[in-house]
Enzyme design. Structure first.
Site, short mmCIF file in Angstrom:
data_model
loop_
_atom_site.label_atom_id
_atom_site.label_comp_id
_atom_site.label_asym_id
_atom_site.label_seq_id
_atom_site.Cartn_x
_atom_site.Cartn_y
_atom_site.Cartn_z
N GLU A 150 0.80 -1.23 0.00
CA GLU A 150 0.00 0.00 0.00
C GLU A 150 0.83 1.28 0.00
OE1 GLU A 150 -2.74 -0.47 3.30
OE2 GLU A 150 -3.30 -2.46 2.64
N HIS A 225 -10.56 -6.33 -1.20
CA HIS A 225 -11.50 -6.10 -0.10
C HIS A 225 -12.71 -5.41 -0.74
CE1 HIS A 225 -8.87 -7.31 3.09
NE2 HIS A 225 -7.91 -6.54 2.63
O1 9MR Z 1 -6.82 -7.81 9.13
C1 9MR Z 1 -5.85 -6.97 9.72
C2 9MR Z 1 -6.36 -6.43 11.05
O2 9MR Z 1 -6.49 -7.49 11.98
C3 9MR Z 1 -5.42 -5.36 11.56
O3 9MR Z 1 -5.95 -4.79 12.73
C4 9MR Z 1 -5.20 -4.32 10.49
C5 9MR Z 1 -4.25 -3.24 10.95
O4 9MR Z 1 -4.29 -2.15 10.15
O5 9MR Z 1 -4.67 -4.92 9.32
C6 9MR Z 1 -5.56 -5.83 8.76
O6 9MR Z 1 -5.03 -6.35 7.57
C7 9MR Z 1 -4.79 -5.41 6.51
C8 9MR Z 1 -3.62 -5.95 5.71
O7 9MR Z 1 -2.52 -6.16 6.55
C9 9MR Z 1 -3.26 -5.01 4.58
N1 9MR Z 1 -4.41 -4.74 3.75
C10 9MR Z 1 -5.60 -4.30 4.44
C11 9MR Z 1 -5.97 -5.28 5.55
C12 9MR Z 1 -7.27 -4.89 6.22
O8 9MR Z 1 -7.12 -3.68 6.89
#
Ligand code: 9MR
Length: 333
Positions: A150, A225
């Site tokens: 990202e 997503h």
């Molecule tokens: O699913 C993840 C969640 O448990 C965490 O709290 C969060 C922190 O920002 O990150 C989520 O995973 C992300 C992933 O690492 C990168 N792409 C977006 C995902 C959803 O936010």
């Protein structure tokens, strides 16, 4: 929460029910030459009876939802804690699952100390120590790494991050990862770039220029997503994937989930969710360079979007219409 979720008898009943609901996704995916994956929280392997068995039965790839992020691995500068990540790696090896590492460079989930002020040479040392230590530890065991996650914002420009003191941090991260494990395939991963549009254009230009400079990048991850309003046809998703494929990149769907919110009855929305899962999988199957189709979790009981029931197993680990849609799609010639 129903009691049987925690009992041995309940677990046996669930696994028998799954066995009767057709072949596991991983078996079907293997026949199609792709991997079907899920994001994993290793603590759930210990806490929840159904989690491990369903994960092992259905998926031939796992990715760390959180435990391989910078904030989880290096909470204090120079001190690494691999306990949870090791648990995931051991589970995957036991169940013959391929591992995706997620993620080496991201502006979120960084430990607090990373927001200090660092000189260019300090940041150079911090970045290289992190990547060498983490990628080096799992050398030969992690097949794919999300090296940079990202980096492009929703405004289609590079985001501000603590790494910026190193203007070439993106290419540097890829080179360090390649050095630390020459066999791991290295990915750029992002959301909101599934279709054609300014953000995916920006990512395309970035990856094209990295390729031209000889930076070792092997693939792109489209997170996916999504919600029910997303239409792959309208977004011209297949066309978008094709242009990245022509750069010579491998393509992964890396974090798919679909929020169930919107108009219609629950039954209608579950069908629409199933259709969207099916459409994205079809796009992947029709794109020769798309090799991995990954969901961002196993069941609706544990998802970053739990309230919107976005996954293919419900809170009781019962397969939803989306599960059967994926099963059917993998079986179609
Ligand atoms: O699913 C993840 C969640 O448990 C965490 O709290 C969060 C922190 O920002 O990150 C989520 O995973 C992300 C992933 O690492 C990168 N792409 C977006 C995902 C959803 O936010």
């Amino acid at each position: 929460m129903p009691l049987w979720r925690y009992g041995v008898l309940g677990l046996c009943a669930l696994m028998m029910a799954l066995a009767q609901s057709g072949p596991p996704l991983r078996e079907l995916a293997e026949r199609r030459g792709i991997l079907v994956g899920a994001a994993v929280e290793p603590s759930l392997l210990l806490q929840e009876a159904a989690y491990g068995p369903v994960l092992a039965r259905e998926f031939n790839l796992v990715v760390a939802e959180n435990v391989m992020k910078w904030g989880a691995l290096q909470t204090s500068r120079g001190q690494f804690n691999f306990a949870a990540a090791d648990l995931l790696v051991n589970f995957a090896q036991k169940h013959k699952q391929v591992i995706r590492g997620h993620t080496l460079v991201w502006h979120q989930q960084l430990p607090r100390w990373m927001y200090g002020s660092f000189s260019r040479s300090e940041m150079e040392a911090i970045l290289s120590q992190h990547i060498r230590t983490v990628v080096g530890r799992y050398k030969g065991q992690i097949a794919y790494w999300d090296v940079v996650n990202e980096a492009i914002g929703d405004d289609a420009r590079l985001r501000a991050t603590p790494f910026d003191v190193l203007p070439d941090y993106i290419e540097r991260a890829f080179r360090l990862a390649r050095e630390a494990d020459p066999k791991a395939k290295l990915f750029y991963n992002d959301y909101g770039a599934e279709g054609l549009g300014p953000k995916s254009d920006a990512i395309y230009s970035l990856l094209k220029s990295l390729k031209e400079k000889g930076v070792p990048i092997d693939g792109i991850g489209f997170q996916a997503h999504l919600d029910l309003g997303f239409s792959p046809q309208q977004a011209r998703m297949a066309e978008n994937l094709e242009r990245f494929a022509r750069l010579g990149l491998e393509i992964h769907i890396t974090e798919m989930d679909v929020r169930l919110t919107g108009p219609g009855t629950k039954a209608e929305r579950l069908q629409a969710q199933a259709r969207l899962y099916q459409e994205i999988l079809q796009i992947c199957l029709r794109q020769p360079r798309c090799k991995v189709f990954t969901l961002w979790g196993v069941s609706d009981a544990h998802s970053w979007r739990a309230a919107s029931e976005p996954l293919i197993f419900d809170v009781d680990y019962q397969p939803k219409p989306a599960y059967f849609a994926l099963q059917r799609t993998l079986q179609q010639p």
